[in-house]
Design a protein around this motif. Sequence first.
Motif, PDB file in Angstrom:
ATOM      1  N   SER A   1       0.831  -1.204   0.000  1.00 66.24           N
ATOM      2  CA  SER A   1       0.000   0.000   0.000  1.00 66.24           C
ATOM      3  C   SER A   1       0.861   1.249   0.000  1.00 66.24           C
ATOM      4  O   SER A   1       0.412   2.315  -0.406  1.00 66.24           O
ATOM      5  CB  SER A   1      -0.936   0.002   1.215  1.00 66.24           C
ATOM      6  OG  SER A   1      -0.190   0.047   2.424  1.00 66.24           O
ATOM      7  N   ASP A   2       2.105   1.123   0.457  1.00 71.10           N
ATOM      8  CA  ASP A   2       3.013   2.261   0.489  1.00 71.10           C
ATOM      9  C   ASP A   2       3.888   2.239  -0.766  1.00 71.10           C
ATOM     10  O   ASP A   2       4.595   1.262  -1.037  1.00 71.10           O
ATOM     11  CB  ASP A   2       3.882   2.195   1.745  1.00 71.10           C
ATOM     12  CG  ASP A   2       4.805   3.390   1.850  1.00 71.10           C
ATOM     13  OD1 ASP A   2       4.356   4.443   2.318  1.00 71.10           O
ATOM     14  OD2 ASP A   2       5.979   3.266   1.445  1.00 71.10           O
ATOM     15  N   ALA A   3       3.855   3.341  -1.521  1.00 65.97           N
ATOM     16  CA  ALA A   3       4.579   3.397  -2.795  1.00 65.97           C
ATOM     17  C   ALA A   3       6.083   3.300  -2.609  1.00 65.97           C
ATOM     18  O   ALA A   3       6.783   2.698  -3.428  1.00 65.97           O
ATOM     19  CB  ALA A   3       4.228   4.680  -3.531  1.00 65.97           C
ATOM     20  N   ALA A   4       6.608   3.882  -1.519  1.00 65.71           N
ATOM     21  CA  ALA A   4       8.052   3.831  -1.284  1.00 65.71           C
ATOM     22  C   ALA A   4       8.504   2.408  -0.973  1.00 65.71           C
ATOM     23  O   ALA A   4       9.563   1.967  -1.425  1.00 65.71           O
ATOM     24  CB  ALA A   4       8.431   4.763  -0.136  1.00 65.71           C
ATOM     25  N   GLN A   5       7.709   1.666  -0.216  1.00 64.60           N
ATOM     26  CA  GLN A   5       8.030   0.260   0.051  1.00 64.60           C
ATOM     27  C   GLN A   5       7.991  -0.552  -1.237  1.00 64.60           C
ATOM     28  O   GLN A   5       8.834  -1.428  -1.445  1.00 64.60           O
ATOM     29  CB  GLN A   5       7.059  -0.327   1.071  1.00 64.60           C
ATOM     30  CG  GLN A   5       7.362   0.020   2.508  1.00 64.60           C
ATOM     31  CD  GLN A   5       6.500  -0.750   3.480  1.00 64.60           C
ATOM     32  OE1 GLN A   5       5.386  -1.167   3.154  1.00 64.60           O
ATOM     33  NE2 GLN A   5       6.997  -0.951   4.683  1.00 64.60           N
ATOM     34  N   ALA A   6       7.017  -0.249  -2.088  1.00 64.25           N
ATOM     35  CA  ALA A   6       6.925  -0.961  -3.366  1.00 64.25           C
ATOM     36  C   ALA A   6       8.162  -0.693  -4.218  1.00 64.25           C
ATOM     37  O   ALA A   6       8.698  -1.604  -4.854  1.00 64.25           O
ATOM     38  CB  ALA A   6       5.664  -0.527  -4.110  1.00 64.25           C
TER      39      ALA A   6
ATOM     40  N   PHE B   1     -14.229   2.063   9.249  1.00 64.41           N
ATOM     41  CA  PHE B   1     -13.241   0.998   9.063  1.00 64.41           C
ATOM     42  C   PHE B   1     -13.759  -0.106   8.141  1.00 64.41           C
ATOM     43  O   PHE B   1     -12.968  -0.876   7.591  1.00 64.41           O
ATOM     44  CB  PHE B   1     -12.834   0.421  10.417  1.00 64.41           C
ATOM     45  CG  PHE B   1     -11.866   1.289  11.168  1.00 64.41           C
ATOM     46  CD1 PHE B   1     -10.515   1.244  10.886  1.00 64.41           C
ATOM     47  CD2 PHE B   1     -12.312   2.182  12.130  1.00 64.41           C
ATOM     48  CE1 PHE B   1      -9.621   2.053  11.556  1.00 64.41           C
ATOM     49  CE2 PHE B   1     -11.424   3.000  12.806  1.00 64.41           C
ATOM     50  CZ  PHE B   1     -10.074   2.937  12.516  1.00 64.41           C
ATOM     51  N   ILE B   2     -15.073  -0.176   7.980  1.00 64.49           N
ATOM     52  CA  ILE B   2     -15.633  -1.105   6.988  1.00 64.49           C
ATOM     53  C   ILE B   2     -15.412  -0.545   5.581  1.00 64.49           C
ATOM     54  O   ILE B   2     -15.015  -1.262   4.658  1.00 64.49           O
ATOM     55  CB  ILE B   2     -17.137  -1.329   7.247  1.00 64.49           C
ATOM     56  CG1 ILE B   2     -17.337  -2.140   8.535  1.00 64.49           C
ATOM     57  CG2 ILE B   2     -17.785  -2.058   6.065  1.00 64.49           C
ATOM     58  CD1 ILE B   2     -18.780  -2.279   8.950  1.00 64.49           C
TER      59      ILE B   2
ATOM     60  N   ILE C   1      -8.369  -0.952   7.288  1.00 65.23           N
ATOM     61  CA  ILE C   1      -7.055  -0.422   7.644  1.00 65.23           C
ATOM     62  C   ILE C   1      -5.932  -1.396   7.329  1.00 65.23           C
ATOM     63  O   ILE C   1      -4.800  -0.986   7.057  1.00 65.23           O
ATOM     64  CB  ILE C   1      -7.025  -0.018   9.138  1.00 65.23           C
ATOM     65  CG1 ILE C   1      -5.829   0.912   9.394  1.00 65.23           C
ATOM     66  CG2 ILE C   1      -7.013  -1.243  10.057  1.00 65.23           C
ATOM     67  CD1 ILE C   1      -5.917   1.678  10.687  1.00 65.23           C
ATOM     68  N   ALA C   2      -6.215  -2.683   7.326  1.00 63.25           N
ATOM     69  CA  ALA C   2      -5.177  -3.663   7.006  1.00 63.25           C
ATOM     70  C   ALA C   2      -4.760  -3.568   5.537  1.00 63.25           C
ATOM     71  O   ALA C   2      -3.619  -3.857   5.188  1.00 63.25           O
ATOM     72  CB  ALA C   2      -5.664  -5.073   7.321  1.00 63.25           C
ATOM     73  N   ALA C   3      -5.687  -3.152   4.675  1.00 57.60           N
ATOM     74  CA  ALA C   3      -5.396  -3.072   3.243  1.00 57.60           C
ATOM     75  C   ALA C   3      -4.561  -1.850   2.911  1.00 57.60           C
ATOM     76  O   ALA C   3      -3.651  -1.915   2.079  1.00 57.60           O
ATOM     77  CB  ALA C   3      -6.696  -3.055   2.445  1.00 57.60           C
ATOM     78  N   ASN C   4      -4.865  -0.727   3.558  1.00 65.23           N
ATOM     79  CA  ASN C   4      -4.139   0.517   3.266  1.00 65.23           C
ATOM     80  C   ASN C   4      -4.250   1.435   4.483  1.00 65.23           C
ATOM     81  O   ASN C   4      -5.138   2.289   4.553  1.00 65.23           O
ATOM     82  CB  ASN C   4      -4.723   1.191   2.026  1.00 65.23           C
ATOM     83  CG  ASN C   4      -3.845   2.322   1.514  1.00 65.23           C
ATOM     84  OD1 ASN C   4      -3.153   2.979   2.280  1.00 65.23           O
ATOM     85  ND2 ASN C   4      -3.888   2.559   0.211  1.00 65.23           N
ATOM     86  N   PRO C   5      -3.350   1.271   5.456  1.00 67.06           N
ATOM     87  CA  PRO C   5      -3.457   2.057   6.695  1.00 67.06           C
ATOM     88  C   PRO C   5      -3.407   3.557   6.481  1.00 67.06           C
ATOM     89  O   PRO C   5      -4.113   4.302   7.164  1.00 67.06           O
ATOM     90  CB  PRO C   5      -2.272   1.564   7.534  1.00 67.06           C
ATOM     91  CG  PRO C   5      -1.330   0.917   6.569  1.00 67.06           C
ATOM     92  CD  PRO C   5      -2.195   0.349   5.492  1.00 67.06           C
TER      93      PRO C   5
ATOM     94  N   LYS D   1      -6.111   8.740   6.837  1.00 61.65           N
ATOM     95  CA  LYS D   1      -6.470  10.019   6.209  1.00 61.65           C
ATOM     96  C   LYS D   1      -7.973  10.284   6.393  1.00 61.65           C
ATOM     97  O   LYS D   1      -8.385  11.417   6.680  1.00 61.65           O
ATOM     98  CB  LYS D   1      -6.127   9.994   4.720  1.00 61.65           C
ATOM     99  CG  LYS D   1      -4.669  10.243   4.392  1.00 61.65           C
ATOM    100  CD  LYS D   1      -4.475  10.270   2.885  1.00 61.65           C
ATOM    101  CE  LYS D   1      -3.045  10.598   2.508  1.00 61.65           C
ATOM    102  NZ  LYS D   1      -2.863  10.615   1.027  1.00 61.65           N
ATOM    103  N   GLN D   2      -8.773   9.240   6.223  1.00 66.98           N
ATOM    104  CA  GLN D   2     -10.219   9.389   6.405  1.00 66.98           C
ATOM    105  C   GLN D   2     -10.549   9.671   7.866  1.00 66.98           C
ATOM    106  O   GLN D   2     -11.451  10.464   8.170  1.00 66.98           O
ATOM    107  CB  GLN D   2     -10.944   8.127   5.917  1.00 66.98           C
ATOM    108  CG  GLN D   2     -10.789   7.829   4.440  1.00 66.98           C
ATOM    109  CD  GLN D   2     -11.271   8.973   3.568  1.00 66.98           C
ATOM    110  OE1 GLN D   2     -12.341   9.527   3.810  1.00 66.98           O
ATOM    111  NE2 GLN D   2     -10.499   9.309   2.538  1.00 66.98           N
TER     112      GLN D   2
END
Length: 236
Positions: free
Chosen positions: A25-30, A214-215, A219-223, A228-229
């Motif tokens: 989900s994090d572009a820098a990690q990718a 959270f539904i 948060i597990a998919a993109n914390p 931000k929400q």
Amino acid sequence: MRKSILALFTVLAAAPAYAQQMSYSDAAQAYNRILLEKGDGTYQRISAYKVVGTQYLFGERHTGDLYSPGEMALNIRVSYNTYNQQVEFYTKENPTKPLVKDAKDVDSFRLRPDPAIGLPDQQLVFVSGKALGTSGNTLYQRVSAGPKYSLFKKYKSTLGIVTTSYVDADLRQFNLEFEFYYFDHAKNQFKKLKPNQSSVEKEFPQLTSPGQLFIDYPIAANPELTLKQVFLALNK
């Protein structure tokens, strides 16, 4: 290098099954993961270890701006070393050899968008910990800002075991990690925030209808997207 990285991002985008397997989900990690998968055989020495990958956020030499006490440098080339928390920058007077500043000697800096390597389409702004009232030599990315609360993200690189090469005992790789923090403007307080539903609900009991939020944004998919929400709701 930049063309090859762009090509790899294109391949991932065109192959959903593989992209899901390699998803971050994090572009820098990718970006870091792609460099490790690409593996050109180069490494650097850190202490007794040979280390592969990169400690630089999205690689080196990005167009950006740097602000430090009493001076600023605009439209220069900037590299953010997440392993030792230093900012390297190149000026017209020093186009080949970087000047280096520790995080504690920087007020802030920003990296401008660069879609070719996955840098987000909005500039990334980093603030020194001293500006947030924290001790230590650390920089924090400002993820979102609001009148009541602001969300921040701290990147750091650690040396991890290379699971694909157990033969070379002194081989390590740069693993990019991140943590979330927030600033409470009313209390002038800077605190770490665990990216899970129970921690968020405990930290912000005033948050209305957190379950539905959270539904809608797991948060597990993109914390980062979820937080931000959360902060958007808190700042209303």
